[in-house]
Design a protein around this motif. Structure first.
Motif, PDB file in Angstrom:
ATOM      1  N   TYR A 414       0.831  -1.201   0.000  1.00 32.60           N
ATOM      2  CA  TYR A 414       0.000   0.000   0.000  1.00 32.60           C
ATOM      3  C   TYR A 414       0.870   1.258   0.000  1.00 32.60           C
ATOM      4  O   TYR A 414       1.743   1.419   0.858  1.00 32.60           O
ATOM      5  CB  TYR A 414      -0.878  -0.025   1.245  1.00 32.60           C
ATOM      6  CG  TYR A 414      -1.699   1.228   1.490  1.00 32.60           C
ATOM      7  CD1 TYR A 414      -2.809   1.525   0.700  1.00 32.60           C
ATOM      8  CD2 TYR A 414      -1.366   2.106   2.526  1.00 32.60           C
ATOM      9  CE1 TYR A 414      -3.571   2.664   0.935  1.00 32.60           C
ATOM     10  CE2 TYR A 414      -2.125   3.245   2.759  1.00 32.60           C
ATOM     11  CZ  TYR A 414      -3.223   3.521   1.968  1.00 32.60           C
ATOM     12  OH  TYR A 414      -3.970   4.652   2.196  1.00 32.60           O
ATOM     13  N   ASP A 415       0.645   2.117  -0.977  1.00 31.01           N
ATOM     14  CA  ASP A 415       1.354   3.397  -1.014  1.00 31.01           C
ATOM     15  C   ASP A 415       0.649   4.356  -0.074  1.00 31.01           C
ATOM     16  O   ASP A 415      -0.451   4.831  -0.357  1.00 31.01           O
ATOM     17  CB  ASP A 415       1.340   3.970  -2.437  1.00 31.01           C
ATOM     18  CG  ASP A 415       2.202   3.142  -3.368  1.00 31.01           C
ATOM     19  OD1 ASP A 415       3.314   2.766  -2.961  1.00 31.01           O
ATOM     20  OD2 ASP A 415       1.745   2.842  -4.493  1.00 31.01           O
ATOM     21  N   SER A 416       1.283   4.642   1.043  1.00 29.36           N
ATOM     22  CA  SER A 416       0.616   5.457   2.066  1.00 29.36           C
ATOM     23  C   SER A 416       0.663   6.931   1.670  1.00 29.36           C
ATOM     24  O   SER A 416       1.551   7.357   0.925  1.00 29.36           O
ATOM     25  CB  SER A 416       1.279   5.249   3.426  1.00 29.36           C
ATOM     26  OG  SER A 416       2.315   6.185   3.625  1.00 29.36           O
ATOM     27  N   VAL A 421       5.598   2.622   1.909  1.00 30.58           N
ATOM     28  CA  VAL A 421       4.946   1.474   1.283  1.00 30.58           C
ATOM     29  C   VAL A 421       4.720   0.429   2.374  1.00 30.58           C
ATOM     30  O   VAL A 421       5.680  -0.186   2.862  1.00 30.58           O
ATOM     31  CB  VAL A 421       5.792   0.888   0.136  1.00 30.58           C
ATOM     32  CG1 VAL A 421       5.077  -0.308  -0.479  1.00 30.58           C
ATOM     33  CG2 VAL A 421       6.065   1.952  -0.923  1.00 30.58           C
ATOM     34  N   ASN A 638      13.032  -2.121   3.055  1.00 27.68           N
ATOM     35  CA  ASN A 638      11.850  -1.394   3.525  1.00 27.68           C
ATOM     36  C   ASN A 638      11.713  -1.661   5.024  1.00 27.68           C
ATOM     37  O   ASN A 638      12.359  -2.553   5.574  1.00 27.68           O
ATOM     38  CB  ASN A 638      10.598  -1.888   2.782  1.00 27.68           C
ATOM     39  CG  ASN A 638       9.366  -1.010   3.018  1.00 27.68           C
ATOM     40  OD1 ASN A 638       9.432   0.043   3.675  1.00 27.68           O
ATOM     41  ND2 ASN A 638       8.235  -1.441   2.499  1.00 27.68           N
TER      42      ASN A 638
END
Lengths: 794, 150
Positions: A414-416, A421, A638
């Motif tokens: 999900y690209d916040s 991410v 990440n």
């Protein structure tokens, strides 16, 4: 529990295996810092300013020097030439951040009650304490700045050379116009302000330092009750000018940290300087009451959160504005603590627009820094309290408002809106399971019955869901945040000639059970007994490379390095085994500690045989070096994003204002688990630490900046009597960020439990008109809130 | 002043300052560092030992007050056949993490179980009120003490 694939095939990972750390700790055999036997060591005691803000007109040590056993006493001026650089702050979050010079012993002015103004060196701990009484300091008390609002006003500027009490302002607003437009168009606009009181971390072991110099060859060994021996080595070398190659840092058994031992402290540098000066070992052990002025405190911020939502309660924008208290100076990572929450004020909700701003100020109080969760509990508190306010405005349940806004599972990764991410998530099942554990429907019915009956013992239910960013951190991301170091971790796996195994890690445990877990990871892959795997750590001479333990990073970063080093050593062993079996390495598999050729069950050689062959080196394949050893340094691509749902049930006596926590359930998801027993232990302790913020703990300061809760009689660390049994379960959503699919669990409980309990407190009292509550929700605070809302019974 | 204390079954004699705390006598004079110090207000219980069979906070007694007494520290708990049942239960139930409160917690629990039979969880929680742990949230400590009391 969700059943998923795991990369573990050895039957060891996933077991609730008892800890190998325990026997030494259970018998008194473990050595903490104050247990070290250092013949001839001198004891250090610190004269600390009793004033929060005062000029130091003079320091007279002559009477102290006359005390039996005292060998030396120094003022800040006496030691001024000792320091090559001030104490370090490694996180200058903005280019124009204001950072006052902070030396181990203050010169000219004391800026908080606890600032060291002189130091006594003596032959015993009792003599050093006696010596303190003989140091006469002439202070000129100044007006003290003890609130963030007062600090922001610059009524009194603490560090005159900086011209302001504001250290920095840090905005994260990807689309300012979009956010404004969303609030203008919003059906619901919630604005809430919360205060996170100052907390005293209070690990059961106070801090301590011991330094053993070798004056003739220049070596120096620094023992410290620290979470970060590796970072400390670099920083100490820079601060004191000791050649780094001559410096060895050892963290012996460390009795808890919770972030407060993630620092470079005055006493560490001071003891090094005194050991250099006197040429003999020097040691200092903190007293508990002293810790209120010598060890960092946590939280200490005011936050305003605004939520924009449509008529159905679907969030369209989130705006968070912080005012954070740095205390008198910037400690190691203090400026970055609000930033660790900066990306998470929208929680685990799908929100398109986002705005975050933090202003940080100096006060005349003990410096703050990372405390369990560091930024993420604050963020979670704001959004989760806010979501309850939104639920009331929309007229739906606290569970329903969350379900409507969860990031849908199909949107992962999900690209916040804040630019992260989120690696993986599946939020609704965790909430469903927590509701099931607590008996949500029955509890709601019970609450309705009590309300209908006019009971003055109110029942409240509070939900907090959460997502956190763990596994600090990708070095390139840290660079973008101006952090002064990387976020990698190092590991070496070494198979000895007798097929026993050594694992060297840069992670530095202080209660987490690393030795047990790392042994399990390696044993699972190699097919050896976990008891045959020894984990070496916390000594820079044995483990020269490391970034240490904080931010729930040890497993996802340090554990991954161990996993990869194990794979690398297996690869080398397979090359040797293939040579011995006259097979191709790619045709070999390692199962149960034996290499065999796929499809030819008779062609096999045990790992033990390969280890010995690697040692003798009599017949190795061309180009293969002797011995089985591999080193890996892993820099994660990440963060990891654990999540979960917690539900608290409280009972509040309307007459006395007393809050009782009567039930608690949690469903956490930290990806694949190495040892579920240890995961549960982390969650238990984390929950209680967060509940303590909600109900009991506060570093109380008076208007003169004196800490009124400096010891454990006045600062209410909960005992067993206040706590209850918690109901735990978990889901498993592996992280795609690392090969083991792990996420981290050290801080989750603390992050989730504070808002869960406070939401329950407010929920209980809502029929009385109560809409908010300050922390800690003590009987007095609760009664005042009830009275302010219009009374209730008395 | 000379004090003579039976510590873990052995008579130990030392010359101490009258102000010496029992915990410092045990740690600094006798080298029994298993007993820890976690506070300076008798609040945390990390320093709990048995004095004549009953739990006592050794930071709250002077060494001279223990003259002639029988003291058991954590080092004296395990026998030749292994860990004491309370130590074993703490291990089995994962009732320790950093382990700093553990010696005191175990000694307090030994005394509690010795004093009261048939305790329930609430009894254990009340009985251990004087011993703080920051890591475990107490759930597994209560479990361990109940297991050991059976």
């Amino acid at each position: 529990m969700t059943v998923t694939d795991t990369p573990f095939a050895g039957g060891i990972v996933g077991e609730a295996r008892l800890r190998k750390e325990d026997p030494a700790l259970l018998t008194g055999e473990a050595k903490f810092i104050d247990d070290l036997d250092l013949p001839g060591a001198l004891w250090v005691a610190c004269v600390r300013s009793p004033h929060a803000h005062a000029r130091i007109n003079s320091v007279d040590t002559s009477e102290a020097l006359a005390v039996a056993g005292v060998v030396a006493a120094y003022s800040g001026e006496d030691l001024a030439d000792t320091w090559v650089a001030p104490l370090p702050c490694a996180w200058p979050v903005t280019d124009d951040m204001k950072n006052p010079a902070h030396f181990p012993v203050a010169q000219g002015k004391a800026n908080y009650a606890g600032d060291i103004v002189a130091v006594v060196v003596a032959t015993s701990r009792y003599a050093a304490a006696d010596g303190l009484e003989g140091v006469v300091v002439d202070y000129e008390p100044l007006d003290a700045v003890v609130s963030i609002e007062d600090a922001e006003s610059d009524r009194v500027v603490i560090h005159e050379d900086l011209g302001t009490n504001v250290s920095y302002e840090w905005p994260l607003i990807p689309d300012p116009e979009g956010v404004d437009a969303a609030f203008e168009a919003a059906e619901h606009h919630i604005t809430e302000t919360y205060v996170h009181q100052r907390l005293i971390p209070a690990p059961m072991e106070p801090r301590g330092v011991a330094v053993v110099p070798a004056p003739h060859n220049g070596d120096m060994t620094l023992y410290s009750s620290t979470q970060i021996p590796h970072v400390l080595k670099v920083m100490a070398a820079l601060t004191l000018g000791v050649p780094e190659q001559k410096l060895r840092v050892i963290a012996p058994s460390v009795g808890g940290g919770f972030g407060c031992k993630l620092n470079v402290y005055a006493e560490e540098i001071l003891c090094m300087a005194l050991a250099q000066r006197h040429g003999v070992p020097v040691r200092w052990t903190e007293s508990r009451t002293e810790a209120a002025g010598s060890t960092i405190q946590g939280r200490a911020q005011r936050q305003t959160i605004e939520l924009a939502a449509d008529a159905d309660g679907k969030l369209t924008a989130v705006r968070a504005t912080l005012l954070a208290d740095m205390g008198a100076y910037l400690q190691l990572v203090a400026p970055g603590v609000p930033l660790l929450g900066a990306f998470l004020y929208h929680g685990l909700y799908d929100v398109p627009l986002y705005s975050f701003t933090c202003k940080s100020v100096f006060t005349n109080l003990t410096p703050t820094d990372a405390y369990r969760g560091a930024g993420r509990p604050e963020a979670t508190y704001a959004i989760e309290r806010g979501m309850d306010a939104l639920a009331v405005a929309v007229g739906v349940g606290a569970d329903e408002i969350r379900s409507r806004n969860f990031i849908p599972t199909e949107k992962f990764p999900y690209d916040s809106p804040a630019g992260l991410v989120f690696d993986s998530g599946n939020y609704q099942p965790a909430l469903d399971r927590a509701k099931e554990l607590i008996g949500w429907d029955a509890r709601m019915a019970e609450q309705a019955e009590r309300r209908a009956a006019g009971s003055t013992t109110h029942l409240g239910l509070g939900i907090s869901t959460y997502v956190e960013m763990c596994g600090l951190a990708p070095s390139r991301v840290l660079a973008s945040l101006n952090y002064g170091a990387g976020g990698w971790e190092s590991a070496t796996v070494r198979i000895l000639p007798t097929c026993k195994v050594q694992v060297v890690t840069g992670a530095t445990p202080h209660g987490q059970g690393h030795e047990t877990c790392w042994s399990m990871i390696v044993a699972d892959r190699l097919g050896v007994d976990p008891d045959d795997v020894e984990v070496l750590h916390s000594d820079t001479a044995i483990s020269p490379l490391g970034m240490d333990t904080y931010g729930s990073r040890s497993l996802s970063v340090g554990g991954t390095a161990i996993w990869m080093a194990t794979e690398k050593v297996v690869e080398k062993a397979a090359t040797i085994a293939a040579h011995m079996l006259e097979a191709n390495p790619e045709d070999l598999e390692l199962t149960g500690g034996v290499f065999s050729v796929k499809g030819s069950p008779d062609a096999e050689v045990p790992l033990a045989g390969v280890a010995f062959a690697a040692f003798t080196a009599h017949d190795l394949p061309d180009g293969v070096e002797p011995n089985l050893q591999a080193q890996v340094t892993w820099d994660p691509p990440n963060f990891t994003f654990p999540f979960g749902a917690h539900i608290a049930v409280v009972e509040i006596d309307e007459v006395t204002g007393a809050v009782d926590l009567i039930d608690y359930a949690a469903c956490d998801d930290c990806g694949n688990q190495i040892n579920p027993m240890i995961v549960e232990g982390q969650v238990h302790g984390g929950i209680v630490q967060g509940v303590a913020q909600a109900l009991w703990e506060e570093a109380v300061y008076d208007e003169d900046g004196q800490c009124r809760s400096a010891n454990l009689a006045d600062y209410l660390v909960p005992s067993a009597a206040e706590c209850i049994d918690m109901k735990l379960d978990h889901t498993v959503t592996p992280s795609p960020t690392n090969p083991m699919g792990v996420k981290g669990i050290g801080e989750a409980g603390t992050i989730a439990s504070t808002p869960a309990v406070m939401n329950a407190v407010v929920d209980a009292l809502r029929p009385l008109g109560v809409t908010g509550m300050a922390m800690p929700a003590s009987p007095m605070t609760v009664r005042r809130a009830i009275e302010a809302a219009g009374g209730g019974a008395s | 002043m000379e004090v003579s204390v039976t510590v873990n079954g052995e008579v130990r004699t030392a010359d101490v300052e009258p102000r010496t705390l029992l915990v410092h006598f045990l740690r600094d004079d006798l080298g029994l560092t298993g007993t820890n110090i976690g506070c300076d207000t008798s609040s945390c219980g990390a320093c709990t030992v048995l004095v004549d069979g009953r739990s006592a906070k050794s930071c709250t007694m002077l060494a001279v007050q223990a003259d002639g007494a029988d003291v058991t520290t954590i080092e004296g708990l395990a026998g030749e056949d292994g860990l004491h049942p309370m130590q074993e239960a703490f291990h089995e139930c994962h009732a320790l993490q950093c382990g700093y409160c553990t010696p005191g917690m175990v000694m307090a629990a030994v005394s509690l179980v010795d004093e009261y039979s048939d305790m329930d969880a609430d009894g254990v929680r009340e009985g251990l009120e004087g011993n703080l742990c920051r890591c475990t949230g107490y759930q597994n400590i209560v479990k361990a003490v109940l297991a050991a009391s059976e």
